[in-house]
Enzyme design. Structure first.
Site, PDB file in Angstrom:
ATOM      1  N   SER A 162     -33.137  11.876  -7.435  1.00  0.00           N
ATOM      2  CA  SER A 162     -32.012  11.672  -6.524  1.00  0.00           C
ATOM      3  C   SER A 162     -31.092  12.900  -6.583  1.00  0.00           C
ATOM      4  O   SER A 162     -31.585  13.999  -6.364  1.00  0.00           O
ATOM      5  CB  SER A 162     -31.288  10.370  -6.873  1.00  0.00           C
ATOM      6  OG  SER A 162     -30.493   9.984  -5.799  1.00  0.00           O
TER       7      SER A 162
ATOM      8  N   GLU B 173     -36.381   4.704   0.231  1.00  0.00           N
ATOM      9  CA  GLU B 173     -35.269   5.403  -0.433  1.00  0.00           C
ATOM     10  C   GLU B 173     -33.914   4.807  -0.014  1.00  0.00           C
ATOM     11  O   GLU B 173     -32.987   4.663  -0.808  1.00  0.00           O
ATOM     12  CB  GLU B 173     -35.278   6.894  -0.073  1.00  0.00           C
ATOM     13  CG  GLU B 173     -36.565   7.652  -0.374  1.00  0.00           C
ATOM     14  CD  GLU B 173     -36.651   8.135  -1.812  1.00  0.00           C
ATOM     15  OE1 GLU B 173     -35.898   7.650  -2.666  1.00  0.00           O
ATOM     16  OE2 GLU B 173     -37.525   8.991  -2.086  1.00  0.00           O
TER      17      GLU B 173
ATOM     18  N   HIS C  53     -35.554   3.357  -3.931  1.00  0.00           N
ATOM     19  CA  HIS C  53     -34.974   4.511  -4.621  1.00  0.00           C
ATOM     20  C   HIS C  53     -34.805   4.189  -6.109  1.00  0.00           C
ATOM     21  O   HIS C  53     -34.189   3.184  -6.456  1.00  0.00           O
ATOM     22  CB  HIS C  53     -33.609   4.785  -3.977  1.00  0.00           C
ATOM     23  CG  HIS C  53     -33.001   6.109  -4.305  1.00  0.00           C
ATOM     24  ND1 HIS C  53     -33.605   7.309  -3.976  1.00  0.00           N
ATOM     25  CD2 HIS C  53     -31.830   6.436  -4.912  1.00  0.00           C
ATOM     26  CE1 HIS C  53     -32.818   8.303  -4.373  1.00  0.00           C
ATOM     27  NE2 HIS C  53     -31.737   7.805  -4.943  1.00  0.00           N
TER      28      HIS C  53
END
Ligand SMILES: COC(=O)/C=C(\C)CC/C=C(\C)CCC=C(C)C
Length: 580
Positions: A214, A346, A474
């Site tokens: 991330s 995500e 995610h």
């Protein structure tokens, strides 16, 4: 016999304290410029134990005058430093959780080194992990970023570091008073620490891989772009984040610094000189400072990431002086083996809580068009009419024209955030790369982690248990790289998940060792022509996916599917990539 005994002592002298060749203590390591550190043993997931040196200070505590200052190298420690306990995370308000609270310490610039119990004479590859958390949250500690799965292999040294977050890490007046990018400069200093000292732990400073997820992935990509990080690593793994994501750069840092000061009740915040602004902000109580960030939100916790990297004026200590998008377009960065990772959903990092929290969802729906437009972070050059038209195109494409988040439209909402926030930037990063780099000479690799397991970060993002409901979201790939005992229970040692861990960790370690994936189906080299020839796909990548038909319960296969049509819709709306 005696000769080899002395040779062994000579080797060990560099990694532990020795007197006349006798090891005093395996757990004391004394890098000459650091001082002596006493570590501890930790239990592995599959192996009995490994060594942990935690809470090692790599910079002076960034307190008082050092708040909002570039990190300063930690002077040599005296005596034997107790490196057997992890330090607190950097102080943070974690907007990723359904109820964000402030926790952690401002004095937080510490790193952790983990090494196998038995170190061979050969120096081990080093893997340095940069945690994610939107530049406002996250942990380098073993209760979330546990190194056990890597340590089970006995083949690498793992380093994790804390870096400053939120306002403390990224507020900037865009001049020398508060230059900004402190979080990235902290990471850079930690990487310098690794280069200078890791050999004393048995690591190879010439075989360092940085990996991050991330905004940790964004950070790895920024280190690739920054001249300041040259020579600090030899390979990069960017998971679910590249330097061109829409939340990577703050375009109006001074305006934001003044607003922050206003929410801290600093008098004259909007016209103080930046020197006075800096002085006032250095004196504010840290809780007041962090809570002031709430004033920057336009709705609920959005934008999640407010304090971001900035473009600094050119200077000796600047980390980033040119916008990453410009550097990417020109290919102006170092070429090292690069592995890119993604997961299918995500966008769940934000969508799950909005959908699951009824109050939030109804409130969103009551101002749907306005909030959706704001969430998209359009470039400032578009006028109101253009934004209205572009938002309509998105609502038609992703919501089937329905101006509401509901059971029917939620997948479209998820796809929208996924593409805008992650996949379009990923595709663009690859496009820029293949345009400017000879990929036969400097190939890159990609994986998509699609393995659906019995736990998921989706249930961390909201109050309810929604594991599986939103697919692989995610951060879910992290579950199979790092043990996170405060978030998830351990998997049974003979479970499919244990096998996924072994395989996924091996995939990362092989990349760190050889600069390319090993013992997996081969990927064809990605070129501009191949990319252009796949309107519904991308270059070949490795997909980790469930497979109930085989004994392992999962497989790694080659795939090339990608939401390229939607990437292109976004590229057109942003008026980017006209010629590709
Ligand atoms: C672990 O997660 C992270 O490090 C990153 C974040 C929390 C940022 C998430 C970003 C978004 C939800 C915004 C996506 C951006 C747009 C739709 C413009």
């Amino acid at each position: 016999m005696l000769g080899s005994f002395f040779y062994l002592c000579l080797c060990l002298a560099s990694i532990s304290v020795s007197v006349f060749g006798l090891k005093l203590d395996d757990l004391v390591v004394c890098p000459p410029n650091v001082g002596c550190l006493r570590g501890t043993y930790m239990k592995g997931y599959q192996v009995e134990k490994f060594q942990a040196f935690m809470g090692i200070p790599y910079a002076l505590p960034p307190l008082g005058e050092l708040r909002f200052s570039n990190p300063k190298v930690m002077p040599k420690l005296s005596g034997i430093y107790n490196a057997s306990l992890a330090k607190s995370d950097c102080i943070q308000k974690n907007y990723l959780l359904p109820t964000p609270i402030i926790y952690g310490e401002e004095d937080c610039l510490y790193l952790n080194v983990y090494r196998p119990e038995r170190i061979s004479k050969l120096r081990l590859p080093v893997m340095v992990y940069i945690h994610g958390g939107g530049f406002f949250s996250g942990s380098a500690g073993p209760s979330v970023t546990g190194p056990e799965y890597f340590m089970d292999t006995g083949e690498v040294i793992v380093v994790t570091m804390a870096y400053r977050l939120g306002a403390l890490g990224f507020l900037s007046t865009q001049d020398a008073n508060i230059p900004g990018n402190f979080g990235l400069k902290d990471q850079n200093l930690a990487l310098r620490w690794v280069r200078n000292n890791i050999a004393f732990f048995g690591g190879n400073p010439q075989r360092v891989t940085i990996f991050g997820q991330s905004v940790g992935g964004v950070s790895t990509h920024l280190h690739l772009l920054s001249p300041k990080s040259q020579g600090l690593f030899q390979a990069v793994i960017s998971m679910s984040g590249t330097a061109n994501v829409p939340f990577a750069v703050n375009s109006k840092p001074l305006e934001q610094a003044r607003k922050t000061a206003e929410f801290c009740q600093i008098e004259g915040a909007d016209n103080l000189s930046t020197a006075k602004l800096a002085r006032a902000l250095r004196n504010i109580d840290v809780y007041t400072l962090i809570n002031a960030g709430d004033g920057l939100k336009f709705w609920d916790v959005d934008h999640m990431t407010n304090y971001r990297p900035v473009i600094e004026p050119v200077g000796k200590e600047a980390f980033l002086t040119i916008h990453p998008n410009k550097l990417l377009a020109k290919g102006g960065y170092r070429k090292v083996p690069w592995l890119l990772g993604t997961v299918p959903e995500e966008g769940a990092v934000r969508v799950v809580n909005i959908k699951e929290n009824i109050t939030l969802r109804e409130d969103f729906n009551s101002k749907f068009d306005y909030l959706l437009q704001e969430l998209m972070e359009w470039p400032s050059e578009f006028n109101a009419q253009q934004l209205k038209e572009k938002t309509k195109i998105l609502i038609d494409e992703f919501f089937g024209g329905i101006h509401e988040i509901n059971d029917k439209t939620v997948q479209g909402f998820l796809d929208l955030i996924t593409v805008r926030g992650f996949k379009q930037p990923l595709y663009n990063a690859i496009t820029d790369y293949v345009r400017s780099v000879d990929t036969n000479k400097y190939p890159f690799y990609m994986y998509s982690f699609n393995y659906k397991g019995p736990v998921s970060y989706a249930s961390i993002y909201t109050q309810a248990n929604v594991t599986g409901k939103y697919g692989v979201v995610h951060c879910d790939d992290l579950i199979y790289l790092f043990r996170s005992p405060i978030l998830f229970p351990d998997f049974a040692k003979n479970s499919t998940e244990a096998k996924v861990i072994k395989t996924f960790v091996r995939y990362f370690i092989n990349f760190a060792k050889f600069g390319k994936p090993q013992n997996v189906p081969p990927l064809s080299c990605c070129t501009e022509e191949i990319l252009k020839s796949r309107p519904e796909g991308i270059c070949d990548y490795h997909e980790f996916i469930n497979n109930k038909q085989n004994t392992e319960g999962f497989e790694i296969r080659v795939n090339d599917k990608f939401p390229t049509n939607r990437v292109k819709i976004w590229s057109n709306l942003l008026e980017e990539m006209k010629n590709f």
